[in-house]
Design a protein around this motif. Sequence first.
Motif, mmCIF file in Angstrom:
data_model
loop_
_atom_site.group_PDB
_atom_site.id
_atom_site.type_symbol
_atom_site.label_atom_id
_atom_site.label_comp_id
_atom_site.label_asym_id
_atom_site.label_seq_id
_atom_site.Cartn_x
_atom_site.Cartn_y
_atom_site.Cartn_z
ATOM 1 N N GLY A 1 12.313 15.104 -2.611
ATOM 2 C CA GLY A 1 11.022 14.249 -2.071
ATOM 3 C C GLY A 1 9.842 15.064 -2.082
ATOM 4 N N GLY B 1 6.504 13.217 -1.681
ATOM 5 C CA GLY B 1 6.028 12.451 -0.699
ATOM 6 C C GLY B 1 5.136 12.966 0.558
ATOM 7 N N SER B 2 5.179 12.513 1.738
ATOM 8 C CA SER B 2 4.320 12.746 2.931
ATOM 9 C C SER B 2 4.972 14.172 3.414
ATOM 10 N N LEU C 1 19.570 15.565 -9.549
ATOM 11 C CA LEU C 1 19.304 15.853 -8.142
ATOM 12 C C LEU C 1 20.437 16.737 -7.443
ATOM 13 N N ILE D 1 13.974 12.546 1.121
ATOM 14 C CA ILE D 1 13.780 11.173 0.186
ATOM 15 C C ILE D 1 13.892 10.037 1.011
ATOM 16 N N ILE E 1 8.464 4.509 7.194
ATOM 17 C CA ILE E 1 8.501 5.096 8.372
ATOM 18 C C ILE E 1 7.267 4.824 9.202
HETATM 19 P P1 NDP Z 1 7.555 9.184 1.431
HETATM 20 O O1 NDP Z 1 7.673 7.907 0.919
HETATM 21 O O2 NDP Z 1 6.074 9.537 1.155
HETATM 22 O O3 NDP Z 1 8.070 9.966 0.232
HETATM 23 C C1 NDP Z 1 9.499 9.745 -0.231
HETATM 24 C C2 NDP Z 1 9.906 10.763 -1.345
HETATM 25 O O4 NDP Z 1 11.060 10.465 -1.783
HETATM 26 C C3 NDP Z 1 8.756 10.736 -2.473
HETATM 27 O O5 NDP Z 1 8.759 12.427 -2.851
HETATM 28 C C4 NDP Z 1 9.641 10.080 -3.537
HETATM 29 O O6 NDP Z 1 9.139 10.517 -4.954
HETATM 30 C C5 NDP Z 1 11.122 10.254 -3.328
HETATM 31 N N1 NDP Z 1 12.043 9.748 -3.827
HETATM 32 C C6 NDP Z 1 12.320 8.349 -3.674
HETATM 33 N N2 NDP Z 1 13.327 7.940 -4.406
HETATM 34 C C7 NDP Z 1 13.855 9.196 -4.823
HETATM 35 C C8 NDP Z 1 14.979 9.530 -5.654
HETATM 36 N N3 NDP Z 1 15.954 8.527 -5.861
HETATM 37 N N4 NDP Z 1 15.079 10.718 -6.151
HETATM 38 C C9 NDP Z 1 14.370 11.610 -5.509
HETATM 39 N N5 NDP Z 1 13.386 11.566 -4.919
HETATM 40 C C10 NDP Z 1 12.790 10.228 -4.719
HETATM 41 O O7 NDP Z 1 8.196 9.182 2.552
HETATM 42 P P2 NDP Z 1 8.255 10.448 3.823
HETATM 43 O O8 NDP Z 1 7.682 11.761 3.342
HETATM 44 O O9 NDP Z 1 6.974 9.752 4.833
HETATM 45 O O10 NDP Z 1 9.560 10.321 4.385
HETATM 46 C C11 NDP Z 1 10.623 11.020 3.647
HETATM 47 C C12 NDP Z 1 11.615 10.950 4.761
HETATM 48 O O11 NDP Z 1 11.358 11.815 6.161
HETATM 49 C C13 NDP Z 1 12.085 9.682 5.455
HETATM 50 O O12 NDP Z 1 13.418 9.450 5.418
HETATM 51 C C14 NDP Z 1 11.451 9.760 6.604
HETATM 52 O O13 NDP Z 1 12.050 8.865 7.851
HETATM 53 C C15 NDP Z 1 11.281 11.021 7.191
HETATM 54 N N6 NDP Z 1 10.426 11.440 8.092
HETATM 55 C C16 NDP Z 1 8.994 11.359 7.778
HETATM 56 C C17 NDP Z 1 8.015 11.930 8.552
HETATM 57 C C18 NDP Z 1 6.818 11.766 8.069
HETATM 58 O O14 NDP Z 1 5.860 12.384 8.764
HETATM 59 N N7 NDP Z 1 6.312 11.141 6.902
HETATM 60 C C19 NDP Z 1 8.314 12.175 9.935
HETATM 61 C C20 NDP Z 1 9.770 12.403 10.167
HETATM 62 C C21 NDP Z 1 10.737 11.792 9.174
HETATM 63 P P3 NDP Z 1 7.987 9.585 -5.614
HETATM 64 O O15 NDP Z 1 6.681 9.296 -4.784
HETATM 65 O O16 NDP Z 1 7.676 10.585 -6.718
HETATM 66 O O17 NDP Z 1 8.441 8.365 -6.284
#
Ligand code: NDP
Length: 388
Positions: free
Chosen positions: A10, A13-14, A84, A100, A207
């Motif tokens: 992931g 993502g954030s 993965l 993720i 989230i």
């Molecule tokens: P985002 O939506 O910002 O990022 C999600 C990530 O997962 C992206 O890199 C996305 O890739 C990737 N992804 C999605 N589907 C797949 C897959 N099938 N295989 C591989 N990668 C995949 O989410 P967050 O970063 O906000 O959150 C991630 C997790 O962390 C969640 O469970 C959230 O509850 C938890 N969390 C987040 C916090 C935060 O501050 N953001 C705080 C605490 C927990 P792409 O974008 O390239 O499609």
Amino acid sequence: MWPKRVAVLGSTGSIGTSTMKVARDLPHLVQIKTLAAGRNVELLARQAAEFRPALAVCSCVEDLLALRDKCPSDVVTDAGDEALIRAATHPEVDIVLVAIVGVAGLAPALAAIRSGKDLAVASKEILVLAGEIVTSEARRHGVKILPVDSEHNAIFQCLEGVAPEFVKRLILTASGGPFRTTPISELQRVRPEQALKHPTWSMGKKITIDSATMFNKALEMIEARWLFDIPIASVDVVVHPQSIVHSMVEMVDGSVLAQLSVTDMAFPIQYALCYPRRVPNTLPPIDWAKISSLTFELPDEKKFPALRLAREAGEICGTMPAVLNASNEVAVEAFLAGRIRFPEIWALVEETMQQHTPQQHPTLEDLIAADNQAREMARRFCEGKAII
Ligand code: NDP
């Protein structure tokens, strides 16, 4: 052994991009070994060019050519679910950061544990869905589960050196989200763009909506139950709008320990990846002159029924937390698509839970079946709803 060699699942993502910030800041301690993302191959390739991992993986095979094209030639590229798993179990990886969104991180997390990797868990859904299996597998394979979620990371820090019998309860802090002071009667009219404006944290969409409904805290209560092996009745929530105190532990003698920092996920990510070391960084310290007050209040559970539903799911346990999680995911999607109104998110989860017959000590297959069944039930609830 340093540097810690890290798989980031992931990475685009954030949480993933905050992890890159930590790796950039502490290259002598954190080395990115594998990267996995969904469909944002542009950013994934830029990360690969900067950190030169051994492997970069995207989720869809149709994006692989584009990824290969953009990545440096010394980075192996791959795509899909099996890839993965390879990113999570790569022989040169010491610790796997799972960030993720949703339950797609569960299979690679279990594979990582079974191949002896420590886990840094941001994806709370995997512990909510399969906390019993994930924690027992980690014990069996002698690997650590290090919490990345800021609240659990705070509790983890407060519990360092504390015997379990000295702990009375865990107190998760919640910002209260954007509707903390909104009258209950106005929640019917909440639009997705309003719910996506979090007052203190900048996070992914799912989230952020969960923070607005307080399902984020609900999931965290169940996550805490498993991470710290404590009954859900001993996990409480206090609203703290400034998000400076990240959580607390109340001891049996009435003393309360807390962890504080500015709101930046790089803090808990660094602690999890560098554990047990504490190292200086370039993150800003708390500016005490700017904090005029830290306030605390009890959550309004009538207005935000998510906490009650979490307690119910956590007490029933078995397949029920999986049902809460799955139906909430469907409800958030439906709300963002304009199919249901904001308060219907809670109604949809409650109705799905009521219709579910829970099964105790489920296998992974039972959990996945319960998850699928709950999604189907929740989708039926949304069917026929006009776009609002
Ligand atoms: P985002 O939506 O910002 O990022 C999600 C990530 O997962 C992206 O890199 C996305 O890739 C990737 N992804 C999605 N589907 C797949 C897959 N099938 N295989 C591989 N990668 C995949 O989410 P967050 O970063 O906000 O959150 C991630 C997790 O962390 C969640 O469970 C959230 O509850 C938890 N969390 C987040 C916090 C935060 O501050 N953001 C705080 C605490 C927990 P792409 O974008 O390239 O499609």
